[in-house]
Scaffold this active site. Structure first.
Site, PDB file in Angstrom:
ATOM      1  N   LYS A   9       0.834  -1.200   0.000  1.00 38.24           N
ATOM      2  CA  LYS A   9       0.000   0.000   0.000  1.00 38.24           C
ATOM      3  C   LYS A   9       0.866   1.247   0.000  1.00 38.24           C
ATOM      4  O   LYS A   9       1.556   1.532   0.972  1.00 38.24           O
ATOM      5  CB  LYS A   9      -0.872   0.039   1.264  1.00 38.24           C
ATOM      6  CG  LYS A   9      -1.894   1.164   1.191  1.00 38.24           C
ATOM      7  CD  LYS A   9      -2.450   1.536   2.543  1.00 38.24           C
ATOM      8  CE  LYS A   9      -1.890   2.826   3.071  1.00 38.24           C
ATOM      9  NZ  LYS A   9      -2.108   3.998   2.204  1.00 38.24           N
ATOM     10  N   GLU A  23      10.322   1.921  10.007  1.00 41.79           N
ATOM     11  CA  GLU A  23      11.205   3.068   9.745  1.00 41.79           C
ATOM     12  C   GLU A  23      10.370   4.312   9.991  1.00 41.79           C
ATOM     13  O   GLU A  23       9.445   4.594   9.225  1.00 41.79           O
ATOM     14  CB  GLU A  23      11.689   3.051   8.288  1.00 41.79           C
ATOM     15  CG  GLU A  23      12.505   1.843   7.905  1.00 41.79           C
ATOM     16  CD  GLU A  23      13.825   1.782   8.628  1.00 41.79           C
ATOM     17  OE1 GLU A  23      14.317   2.830   9.102  1.00 41.79           O
ATOM     18  OE2 GLU A  23      14.377   0.678   8.742  1.00 41.79           O
ATOM     19  N   CYS A  45      12.875  12.210   5.698  1.00 38.99           N
ATOM     20  CA  CYS A  45      13.068  11.826   7.101  1.00 38.99           C
ATOM     21  C   CYS A  45      14.513  12.061   7.541  1.00 38.99           C
ATOM     22  O   CYS A  45      14.791  12.152   8.732  1.00 38.99           O
ATOM     23  CB  CYS A  45      12.693  10.371   7.288  1.00 38.99           C
ATOM     24  SG  CYS A  45      13.564   9.279   6.148  1.00 38.99           S
ATOM     25  N   GLU A  75       8.849  16.587  15.091  1.00 44.28           N
ATOM     26  CA  GLU A  75       9.172  16.518  13.673  1.00 44.28           C
ATOM     27  C   GLU A  75       8.214  17.422  12.884  1.00 44.28           C
ATOM     28  O   GLU A  75       7.010  17.234  12.928  1.00 44.28           O
ATOM     29  CB  GLU A  75       9.031  15.069  13.185  1.00 44.28           C
ATOM     30  CG  GLU A  75       9.472  14.904  11.756  1.00 44.28           C
ATOM     31  CD  GLU A  75       9.287  13.484  11.234  1.00 44.28           C
ATOM     32  OE1 GLU A  75       8.247  12.874  11.514  1.00 44.28           O
ATOM     33  OE2 GLU A  75      10.197  13.002  10.534  1.00 44.28           O
TER      34      GLU A  75
HETATM   35  P1  NDP Z   1       2.063   8.193   7.894  1.00 41.56           P
HETATM   36  O1  NDP Z   1       2.493   7.438   9.087  1.00 41.56           O
HETATM   37  O2  NDP Z   1       0.892   9.086   8.000  1.00 41.56           O
HETATM   38  O3  NDP Z   1       1.729   7.208   6.685  1.00 41.56           O
HETATM   39  C1  NDP Z   1       2.633   6.235   6.221  1.00 41.56           C
HETATM   40  C2  NDP Z   1       1.832   5.129   5.557  1.00 41.56           C
HETATM   41  O4  NDP Z   1       1.056   4.444   6.534  1.00 41.56           O
HETATM   42  C3  NDP Z   1       0.844   5.651   4.518  1.00 41.56           C
HETATM   43  O5  NDP Z   1       0.743   4.718   3.469  1.00 41.56           O
HETATM   44  C4  NDP Z   1      -0.426   5.723   5.323  1.00 41.56           C
HETATM   45  O6  NDP Z   1      -1.565   5.722   4.524  1.00 41.56           O
HETATM   46  C5  NDP Z   1      -0.312   4.464   6.164  1.00 41.56           C
HETATM   47  N1  NDP Z   1      -1.141   4.438   7.358  1.00 41.56           N
HETATM   48  C6  NDP Z   1      -1.760   5.464   7.990  1.00 41.56           C
HETATM   49  N2  NDP Z   1      -2.469   5.001   9.055  1.00 41.56           N
HETATM   50  C7  NDP Z   1      -2.285   3.660   9.098  1.00 41.56           C
HETATM   51  C8  NDP Z   1      -2.725   2.614   9.969  1.00 41.56           C
HETATM   52  N3  NDP Z   1      -3.524   2.847  11.014  1.00 41.56           N
HETATM   53  N4  NDP Z   1      -2.308   1.358   9.727  1.00 41.56           N
HETATM   54  C9  NDP Z   1      -1.489   1.089   8.699  1.00 41.56           C
HETATM   55  N5  NDP Z   1      -1.051   2.027   7.830  1.00 41.56           N
HETATM   56  C10 NDP Z   1      -1.429   3.298   8.024  1.00 41.56           C
HETATM   57  O7  NDP Z   1       3.351   8.955   7.381  1.00 41.56           O
HETATM   58  P2  NDP Z   1       3.424   9.989   6.210  1.00 41.56           P
HETATM   59  O8  NDP Z   1       2.921   9.385   4.945  1.00 41.56           O
HETATM   60  O9  NDP Z   1       2.823  11.256   6.721  1.00 41.56           O
HETATM   61  O10 NDP Z   1       5.000  10.149   6.025  1.00 41.56           O
HETATM   62  C11 NDP Z   1       5.747  11.009   6.781  1.00 41.56           C
HETATM   63  C12 NDP Z   1       6.418  10.281   7.920  1.00 41.56           C
HETATM   64  O11 NDP Z   1       7.210   9.219   7.430  1.00 41.56           O
HETATM   65  C13 NDP Z   1       7.360  11.184   8.680  1.00 41.56           C
HETATM   66  O12 NDP Z   1       7.212  10.985  10.058  1.00 41.56           O
HETATM   67  C14 NDP Z   1       8.730  10.706   8.241  1.00 41.56           C
HETATM   68  O13 NDP Z   1       9.747  10.945   9.145  1.00 41.56           O
HETATM   69  C15 NDP Z   1       8.493   9.245   8.061  1.00 41.56           C
HETATM   70  N6  NDP Z   1       9.513   8.683   7.187  1.00 41.56           N
HETATM   71  C16 NDP Z   1      10.463   7.857   7.718  1.00 41.56           C
HETATM   72  C17 NDP Z   1      11.487   7.354   6.936  1.00 41.56           C
HETATM   73  C18 NDP Z   1      12.507   6.411   7.498  1.00 41.56           C
HETATM   74  O14 NDP Z   1      13.166   5.754   6.709  1.00 41.56           O
HETATM   75  N7  NDP Z   1      12.663   6.300   8.784  1.00 41.56           N
HETATM   76  C19 NDP Z   1      11.586   7.711   5.518  1.00 41.56           C
HETATM   77  C20 NDP Z   1      10.522   8.571   5.059  1.00 41.56           C
HETATM   78  C21 NDP Z   1       9.524   9.036   5.878  1.00 41.56           C
HETATM   79  P3  NDP Z   1      -2.263   7.102   4.067  1.00 41.56           P
HETATM   80  O15 NDP Z   1      -1.217   8.010   3.579  1.00 41.56           O
HETATM   81  O16 NDP Z   1      -3.157   6.645   2.991  1.00 41.56           O
HETATM   82  O17 NDP Z   1      -2.966   7.613   5.272  1.00 41.56           O
END
Ligand code: NDP
Length: 478
Positions: free
Chosen positions: A172, A247, A281, A382
């Site tokens: 997803k 991550e 990130c 963040e």
């Molecule tokens: P989110 O946590 O909002 O979303 C990440 C993914 O999880 C999306 O596909 C989202 O879907 C999905 N998701 C949301 N709610 C749920 C749930 N309850 N159960 C399972 N999946 C769910 O993060 P963002 O997309 O806002 O990305 C930004 C974040 O990602 C920042 O905190 C950043 O630091 C982190 N990040 C970390 C990295 C690393 O390598 N450590 C690299 C890049 C980013 P949907 O978008 O459809 O809601």
């Protein structure tokens, strides 16, 4: 652009027939739609992945690698189209997607196509009585959930090792940036992927992602995203003893000593603060600067930041649009908070009105604050946007204490020409990655991931292949 789920080799709408709007951040206009999938779509994708698993797991490694390399070739062929789609969907400059995002997706598939052919397991002779060896077998159906900031880059970083290791996948992408994952489905069909090996379900995290975390036939989940979402997934998955790789977020320090190569540190700081509008990130958002160079650095840094342009991502190479309206509002609310906390605004701080086709788009100036203690919310939470703070320090011990004083532990940067100091600091920084005199210099063989609230587990190289396989120790008595 109409996006469809990719299940059992077929492109299809959500079973409910519901749709979500897809926005272009640079114009704030809807330009397409995607399936608003639910648990029933995840169930169908899982059935298809389960059915495809036995044959895929038995497919010779060389053949799996050939298919992954074929997919990489097709992505490379379509580089310009994919980069334009990534920019339109995410808001990032086309130039950045062309230089970084899409080439990295190509590299991810090529890297794991090769790595799996060199992956070996350990064996041990036990006191002259037995030989132990380790079988590393694919797990079955694995779940991959990825965020919106580097859409195809991070999506492929998960599915490439999962598929290489012989698993079938239910994946997803973020509902906010689905476009390149959809184009990837078309390329998988063109490459001749067997039906059900890769299934992509589009939709909202709390519906699709949650259904994946709950599904009893998805025993492993690799997730990249926010720390709160990671905690939700862990709470759901833990009672089922699922294997998890998380991550998560970061609040990364960029520590600049007076003995650093000044120009390199300065130019890299601009890049690591504002690449991808600060939506990486790994961006360094807390710049810790030794006091003896603080004033000079502040004035040079601010001058360079003022020279960055914020404009239509199709043509502008510097900063494009913020990914979504909620995120745009979140970043602006942090700029407000920084001022309420007593921060002195050195440059930026406002939404940008871009003329022409982008006049309604979500743009924010690159923003720099000083005069904020490391302990305040601005320096602890963040923001994930184009906002950084400058903080002076007097001693190495003080810099180290401030750098580590965060719940996060993803990536630290260190700028010094003193070899002993770089060694001392690297071993004392509680981060998964320490970049010395560089930033975002990636070698796909290295363990990638964060400490503390930045995650659990490591991706990349053997770590990814170990995550996506189950180890069985076989002990044979002579
Ligand atoms: P989110 O946590 O909002 O979303 C990440 C993914 O999880 C999306 O596909 C989202 O879907 C999905 N998701 C949301 N709610 C749920 C749930 N309850 N159960 C399972 N999946 C769910 O993060 P963002 O997309 O806002 O990305 C930004 C974040 O990602 C920042 O905190 C950043 O630091 C982190 N990040 C970390 C990295 C690393 O390598 N450590 C690299 C890049 C980013 P949907 O978008 O459809 O809601």
């Amino acid at each position: 652009m109409e996006i469809l789920n990719y299940i059992n080799g077929q492109l299809q709408p959500a079973l409910s027939g519901s749709w979500l709007d897809n926005y272009e951040p640079a114009t704030a206009q809807v330009y397409g739609r995607l399936p608003d999938s639910g648990a029933e779509d995840v169930a169908a994708a899982t059935i298809s992945a389960k059915a495809a698993f036995p044959a895929w797991a038995k497919t010779p490694v060389g053949e799996r690698a050939r298919l992954l390399n074929r997919l990489a070739d097709l992505i490379e062929r379509d580089l310009d189209k994919l980069a334009a789609a990534e920019s339109r969907d995410q808001g990032k400059p086309v130039a950045l997607a062309t230089r970084m995002d899409i080439p990295r997706a190509v590299d991810n598939f090529r890297f794991f196509a090769t790595a799996i052919q060199h992956f070996a397991s350990e064996s041990h002779h036990t006191d002259g009585a037995a030989i132990n060896y380790t079988l590393r077998q694919p797990i079955g159906v694995v779940g991959c959930i990825s965020p919106w900031n580097l859409p195809l880059y991070l999506f492929s970083w998960k599915i490439a090792p999962a598929l290489a290791a012989g698993n079938t996948v239910v994946a997803k992408p973020s509902e906010i940036t689905p476009a390149t994952a959809y184009l990837l489905c078309e390329l998988c069909i063109e490459a001749g992927f067997p039906a059900g090996v890769l299934n992509i379900v589009f939709g909202l995290g709390p519906k699709v992602g949650q259904a994946m975390s709950e599904h009893p036939d998805i025993p492993a989940i690799s997730f990249t995203g926010g720390t709160l979402t990671g905690a939700t997934i862990a709470r759901t998955a833990a009672p089922m003893f699922k294997k998890l790789s998380l991550e998560l977020g970061g609040k990364n320090p960029n520590i600049i000593f007076a003995d650093a190569d000044y120009d390199k540190a300065l130019n890299s700081a601009v890049r690591s603060s504002f690449t991808n509008q600060g939506e990486i990130c790994l961006c360094g958002s807390r710049l810790l600067i030794e006091r003896s160079i603080y004033e000079r650095f502040r004035s040079d840094f601010v001058a360079k930041v003022k020279a960055l342009t914020v404009d239509d991502p199709i043509t502008n190479p510097d900063l494009g649009a913020i990914v979504s309206q909620p995120h745009f509002e979140k970043v602006l609310s942090y700029i407000q908070l920084a001022q309420e906390e007593g921060g002195k605004l050195l440059t930026g701080g406002k939404a940008v009105k871009v003329s022409g086709r982008c006049e309604k788009g979500w743009f924010i100036e690159p923003t720099v604050f000083e005069n904020l203690p490391n302990s305040c919310r601005t320096n602890q939470e963040e923001i994930f946007g184009p906002v950084v703070t400058l903080i002076p320090f007097d001693t190495e011990a003080e810099a180290l204490a401030m750098a580590n004083d965060t719940v996060y532990g993803l990536a630290a940067q260190l700028w010094t020409e003193n070899l002993s100091r770089s060694q001392r600091m690297s071993s004392a920084l509680k981060f998964g990655i320490v970049w010395v005199n560089c930033w975002l210099l990636r070698d796909l063989r290295t363990p990638f991931g964060g400490a503390k609230a930045s995650g659990v587990g490591r991706e990349g190289g053997w770590d990814a292949l170990k995550f996506f396989t189950e180890a069985t120790n076989v002990c044979i008595r002579y």
